[in-house]
Design a protein around this motif. Structure first.
Motif, PDB file in Angstrom:
ATOM      1  N   MET A  27      65.120  42.451  -6.680  1.00 25.05           N
ATOM      2  CA  MET A  27      66.321  43.696  -6.770  1.00 25.05           C
ATOM      3  C   MET A  27      65.839  44.870  -6.518  1.00 25.05           C
ATOM      4  O   MET A  27      66.664  45.732  -5.751  1.00 25.05           O
ATOM      5  N   LYS A  28      65.118  45.431  -7.410  1.00 26.51           N
ATOM      6  CA  LYS A  28      64.683  46.664  -7.455  1.00 26.51           C
ATOM      7  C   LYS A  28      63.923  47.157  -6.089  1.00 26.51           C
ATOM      8  O   LYS A  28      63.817  48.076  -5.803  1.00 26.51           O
ATOM      9  N   GLY A  29      63.040  45.871  -5.615  1.00 28.54           N
ATOM     10  CA  GLY A  29      62.332  46.423  -4.488  1.00 28.54           C
ATOM     11  C   GLY A  29      63.464  46.346  -3.167  1.00 28.54           C
ATOM     12  O   GLY A  29      63.137  47.201  -2.466  1.00 28.54           O
ATOM     13  N   TYR A  30      64.420  45.832  -3.189  1.00 27.53           N
ATOM     14  CA  TYR A  30      65.402  45.949  -2.255  1.00 27.53           C
ATOM     15  C   TYR A  30      66.331  47.136  -2.474  1.00 27.53           C
ATOM     16  O   TYR A  30      66.564  48.085  -1.510  1.00 27.53           O
ATOM     17  N   ALA A  31      66.961  46.938  -3.408  1.00 26.30           N
ATOM     18  CA  ALA A  31      68.169  48.166  -3.734  1.00 26.30           C
ATOM     19  C   ALA A  31      67.866  49.106  -4.820  1.00 26.30           C
ATOM     20  O   ALA A  31      68.843  49.653  -5.352  1.00 26.30           O
ATOM     21  N   GLY A  32      66.688  49.195  -5.242  1.00 28.82           N
ATOM     22  CA  GLY A  32      66.509  50.073  -6.402  1.00 28.82           C
ATOM     23  C   GLY A  32      66.052  51.648  -5.767  1.00 28.82           C
ATOM     24  O   GLY A  32      66.355  51.706  -4.558  1.00 28.82           O
ATOM     25  N   ASN A  88      82.117  65.657  -5.128  1.00 29.59           N
ATOM     26  CA  ASN A  88      80.551  65.080  -5.003  1.00 29.59           C
ATOM     27  C   ASN A  88      80.489  63.678  -4.711  1.00 29.59           C
ATOM     28  O   ASN A  88      81.578  62.901  -4.648  1.00 29.59           O
ATOM     29  N   ASN A  89      79.609  62.821  -4.843  1.00 33.08           N
ATOM     30  CA  ASN A  89      79.649  61.485  -4.232  1.00 33.08           C
ATOM     31  C   ASN A  89      79.316  60.671  -5.325  1.00 33.08           C
ATOM     32  O   ASN A  89      79.073  59.424  -5.126  1.00 33.08           O
ATOM     33  N   VAL A  90      79.662  61.031  -6.540  1.00 30.45           N
ATOM     34  CA  VAL A  90      79.731  60.419  -7.506  1.00 30.45           C
ATOM     35  C   VAL A  90      80.424  58.956  -7.610  1.00 30.45           C
ATOM     36  O   VAL A  90      79.758  57.653  -7.508  1.00 30.45           O
ATOM     37  N   ASN A  91      81.763  58.909  -7.011  1.00 26.54           N
ATOM     38  CA  ASN A  91      82.608  57.840  -7.000  1.00 26.54           C
ATOM     39  C   ASN A  91      82.255  57.118  -5.908  1.00 26.54           C
ATOM     40  O   ASN A  91      82.313  55.676  -6.039  1.00 26.54           O
ATOM     41  N   LEU A  92      81.823  57.527  -4.729  1.00 23.60           N
ATOM     42  CA  LEU A  92      81.485  56.695  -3.346  1.00 23.60           C
ATOM     43  C   LEU A  92      80.290  55.978  -3.853  1.00 23.60           C
ATOM     44  O   LEU A  92      80.085  54.819  -3.333  1.00 23.60           O
ATOM     45  N   ALA A  93      79.276  56.586  -4.744  1.00 25.04           N
ATOM     46  CA  ALA A  93      77.959  56.167  -4.779  1.00 25.04           C
ATOM     47  C   ALA A  93      78.260  54.720  -5.953  1.00 25.04           C
ATOM     48  O   ALA A  93      77.635  53.798  -5.852  1.00 25.04           O
ATOM     49  N   PHE A  94      79.124  55.035  -6.588  1.00 24.27           N
ATOM     50  CA  PHE A  94      79.395  53.874  -7.650  1.00 24.27           C
ATOM     51  C   PHE A  94      79.980  52.586  -6.856  1.00 24.27           C
ATOM     52  O   PHE A  94      79.406  51.456  -7.087  1.00 24.27           O
ATOM     53  N   VAL A  95      81.030  52.955  -6.022  1.00 25.55           N
ATOM     54  CA  VAL A  95      81.185  51.810  -5.102  1.00 25.55           C
ATOM     55  C   VAL A  95      80.309  51.212  -4.410  1.00 25.55           C
ATOM     56  O   VAL A  95      79.887  49.814  -4.288  1.00 25.55           O
ATOM     57  N   GLY A  96      79.328  51.853  -3.395  1.00 28.48           N
ATOM     58  CA  GLY A  96      78.323  51.484  -2.776  1.00 28.48           C
ATOM     59  C   GLY A  96      77.431  50.730  -3.503  1.00 28.48           C
ATOM     60  O   GLY A  96      76.900  49.950  -3.068  1.00 28.48           O
ATOM     61  N   ALA A  97      77.184  51.220  -4.900  1.00 27.95           N
ATOM     62  CA  ALA A  97      75.994  50.520  -5.797  1.00 27.95           C
ATOM     63  C   ALA A  97      76.247  49.010  -6.081  1.00 27.95           C
ATOM     64  O   ALA A  97      75.574  48.190  -6.168  1.00 27.95           O
ATOM     65  N   ALA A  98      77.753  49.026  -6.359  1.00 22.20           N
ATOM     66  CA  ALA A  98      78.242  47.658  -6.804  1.00 22.20           C
ATOM     67  C   ALA A  98      78.141  46.747  -5.782  1.00 22.20           C
ATOM     68  O   ALA A  98      77.665  45.657  -5.936  1.00 22.20           O
ATOM     69  N   LEU A  99      78.423  47.324  -4.599  1.00 20.07           N
ATOM     70  CA  LEU A  99      78.771  46.393  -3.414  1.00 20.07           C
ATOM     71  C   LEU A  99      76.982  45.995  -3.018  1.00 20.07           C
ATOM     72  O   LEU A  99      76.781  45.016  -2.727  1.00 20.07           O
ATOM     73  N   LEU A 100      76.259  46.906  -3.068  1.00 20.58           N
ATOM     74  CA  LEU A 100      74.814  46.652  -2.567  1.00 20.58           C
ATOM     75  C   LEU A 100      74.114  45.767  -3.743  1.00 20.58           C
ATOM     76  O   LEU A 100      73.563  45.048  -3.247  1.00 20.58           O
ATOM     77  N   GLN A 101      74.456  45.946  -4.695  1.00 22.37           N
ATOM     78  CA  GLN A 101      74.068  45.058  -5.660  1.00 22.37           C
ATOM     79  C   GLN A 101      74.463  43.404  -5.689  1.00 22.37           C
ATOM     80  O   GLN A 101      73.741  42.598  -6.004  1.00 22.37           O
TER      81      GLN A 101
END
Lengths: 421, 137
Positions: free
Chosen positions: A163-168, A127-140
């Motif tokens: 922050m929430k309006g852009y990356a929430g 599943n995408n949990v680990n990729l999403a974690f990396v992606g969320a850290a970068l995006l934020q």
């Protein structure tokens, strides 16, 4: 035909039941990982439901089958998500890859994996949990450095909202919709790998977010205790939202994973969350396969290029008082409201134009149907022009200096903080 | 704390930052037997492979539709779809129709009677040289 021995049969069933995972839980045992890599042979289940029990069903010794339960043949169970090899033959997935202009370094299997939510397949390798974690850290990271350098005087609450309006989650959900992502009706092995797969009735895993679980998080959730801004910066996640503690109701019989993280919880809007996690996972995949700079460009092109009017985020409670405090802090003269022009004072629709002056400098100007409303809107405009000061579009961000031939970092101006906190 | 924040979601504009082709899928229906599909069959044989390889963003699905006229259907990101009956057309005309479906945004066709559509509306409108004091040349 042998005679069925009901008592033995039931004891055998009882003994065998705990060995296999409950059907509601979607957890895949580790043994399945090996069987996934080679496609499962399509053998029909030989243990049919005929009441003529074959010799292995009936055990002579009731105690023996407790000690050695029959091994579960995992190759006969359907996979919870499509086999990775099928990603190469999916037209939808190839079209999505081309539509996002992804580099050919990103394999289709990885893109297929970003589409699988943990509620569809709980195995973290599929599943995408680990990729999403990396992606969320970068995006934020990129969103926050963009906002802080571009608008150095934003109050913390507005910064969290921006922050929430852009990356929430709601914004990322919109982005995934704009990419043309369709959701599968139900996740499963037979589903096209180009569809987003999540199950609304099963628990998903929120990524372990950046933030701390507060000791009083249970009371905060139950009694809605107030959280100060300083503690929100220190403890809470990137959007200033409480990192929820362990929820009690999520572990009743729905075992997800013991050793991974204990922050599994049931999220409110599973569809929105799955879409948002997909976008984050794509950013994570771009980072892993193409590197830091490409990931930054991707996040800029798809997330930070969207329009958010920060002036609309402000909701002032005491604008005049705040303006007085601002002038006192910055050693300006005390603000004075002056009537600039008016029309139709005695009519049904009067209009007053009020300017706020500090000495001879005009700080702001506002229009309103009464003198007071005009004065307040003038104060709001003056405060907004203070808070929304921007050094311009060309201001650099700290991640620019990570490039090879980058100039050394010049510190940018960041304001000392809010006027009244 | 005198400032409260309102929750807003950023608005995306396609082409600002990244461009996403709005046509995501094209269905191509033909009939082997009937004469109205003659151009369509030629299109599938001669031009479709090239057209599909130049547009990897679009998922193409070719399927027979016996005893019916040939149809091109485009599916769009906003959930709408657009169908064009291409009976008795030759393959070049069908290619034009396929390009039309590719370029469409999927929005309903509506009359545009304002010169500018914007998410940040101008208060004053577009400057006009024919109004006001005029321009000194």
């Amino acid at each position: 035909m042998k005679r069925i021995r009901i008592d033995r049969l039931s004891s055998q069933l009882l003994a065998a039941t705990p060995a296999r995972p409950p059907p509601s839980s979607n957890r895949i045992p580790r043994a399945l990982a090996a069987s996934r890599l080679s496609p499962a042979p399509s053998v029909c289940q030989t243990r049919c439901q005929s009441t003529a029990a074959s010799p292995e069903v009936i055990y002579e010794d009731a105690g023996r089958d407790v000690a050695a339960p029959k091994p579960i043949d995992y190759s006969k169970r359907p996979l919870p998500s499509p086999h990775p090899d099928r990603a190469l033959r999916s037209a939808k997935l190839a079209a999505l890859h081309a539509r996002l202009s992804l580099s050919s370094k990103i394999p289709l299997q990885t893109l297929a994996r970003t589409l699988i939510d943990p509620s569809a397949d709980a195995h973290p390798r599929f599943n995408n949990v680990n990729l999403a974690f990396v992606g969320a850290a970068l995006l934020q990271y990129h969103t926050s450095e963009f906002l802080v350098t571009r608008y150095p005087r934003l109050p913390m609450t507005i910064l969290f909202a921006a922050m929430k309006g852009y990356a929430g989650v709601p914004a990322l959900h919109q982005i995934a919709r704009a990419w043309g992502i369709e959701a599968a009706a139900t996740p499963g092995e037979e589903v096209d790998p180009g569809l987003l797969q999540f199950a609304p009735d099963r628990p998903t895993v929120t990524m372990n977010r950046w933030g701390y679980v507060r000791a009083e998080s249970k009371e905060l959730q139950r009694y809605k205790w107030r959280r100060g801004v300083s503690s929100r910066i220190l403890y809470d996640d990137a959007f200033g939202e409480l990192v929820p503690g362990e929820s009690e109701q999520s572990h009743d019989g729905l075992e997800l994973s013991k050793q991974r993280n204990t922050k599994d919880m049931i999220v409110e809007d599973v569809a929105q969350n799955a879409h948002a996690n997909f976008v984050r996972a794509v950013i994570g995949a771009v980072y892993l396969h193409c590197g830091r700079d490409v990931a930054k460009t991707f996040a800029k092109a798809h997330v930070l290029s969207r329009q958010l009017d920060l002036a609309n985020l402000f909701n002032f409670k005491l604008p005049t008082r705040e303006l007085v405090r601002l002038c006192a802090r910055e050693n300006f003269d005390a603000p004075v409201a002056r009537l600039l022009s008016e029309t139709g004072r005695l009519s049904r629709t009067p209009v007053f134009v009020v300017g706020i002056y500090s000495g001879t400098d005009k700080l702001g100007e506002g229009v309103g149907p009464s003198l007071d409303a005009a004065r307040i809107s003038a104060a709001i405009n003056a405060l907004k022009s203070w808070y929304l000061y921007s050094p311009g579009d060309t201001v650099g961000v700290p991640s620019d200096t990570l490039a090879e031939d980058a100039a050394p970092w010049k510190p940018v101006y960041v304001d000392i903080g809010e006027i009244i906190s | 704390m005198t400032i409260r924040a309102l929750e807003k979601v950023s608005v995306g504009q396609n082409g600002v930052g990244a461009f996403i082709l709005q046509c995501k899928r094209m269905d191509i229906h033909y009939c082997d037997y009937s004469g109205s599909s003659r151009g369509m069959n030629a299109f599938i044989k001669s031009q479709l492979a090239k057209f599909a390889s130049t547009h990897p963003q679009i998922e193409f699905a070719v399927s027979p539709r016996p005893r019916k006229h040939p149809v091109l259907t485009g599916h769009y990101i906003n959930g709408k779809h657009k169908s064009i009956c291409v009976k008795n057309m030759d393959s070049l005309q069908i290619l034009k129709k396929a390009e039309l479906l590719r370029d469409a945004s999927g929005e309903k066709i509506r009359k545009v009677n304002k010169p500018i559509t914007s998410i940040t509306e101008s208060v004053r409108g577009v400057w006009s040289p024919y109004h006001g004091k005029g321009m000194a040349v």
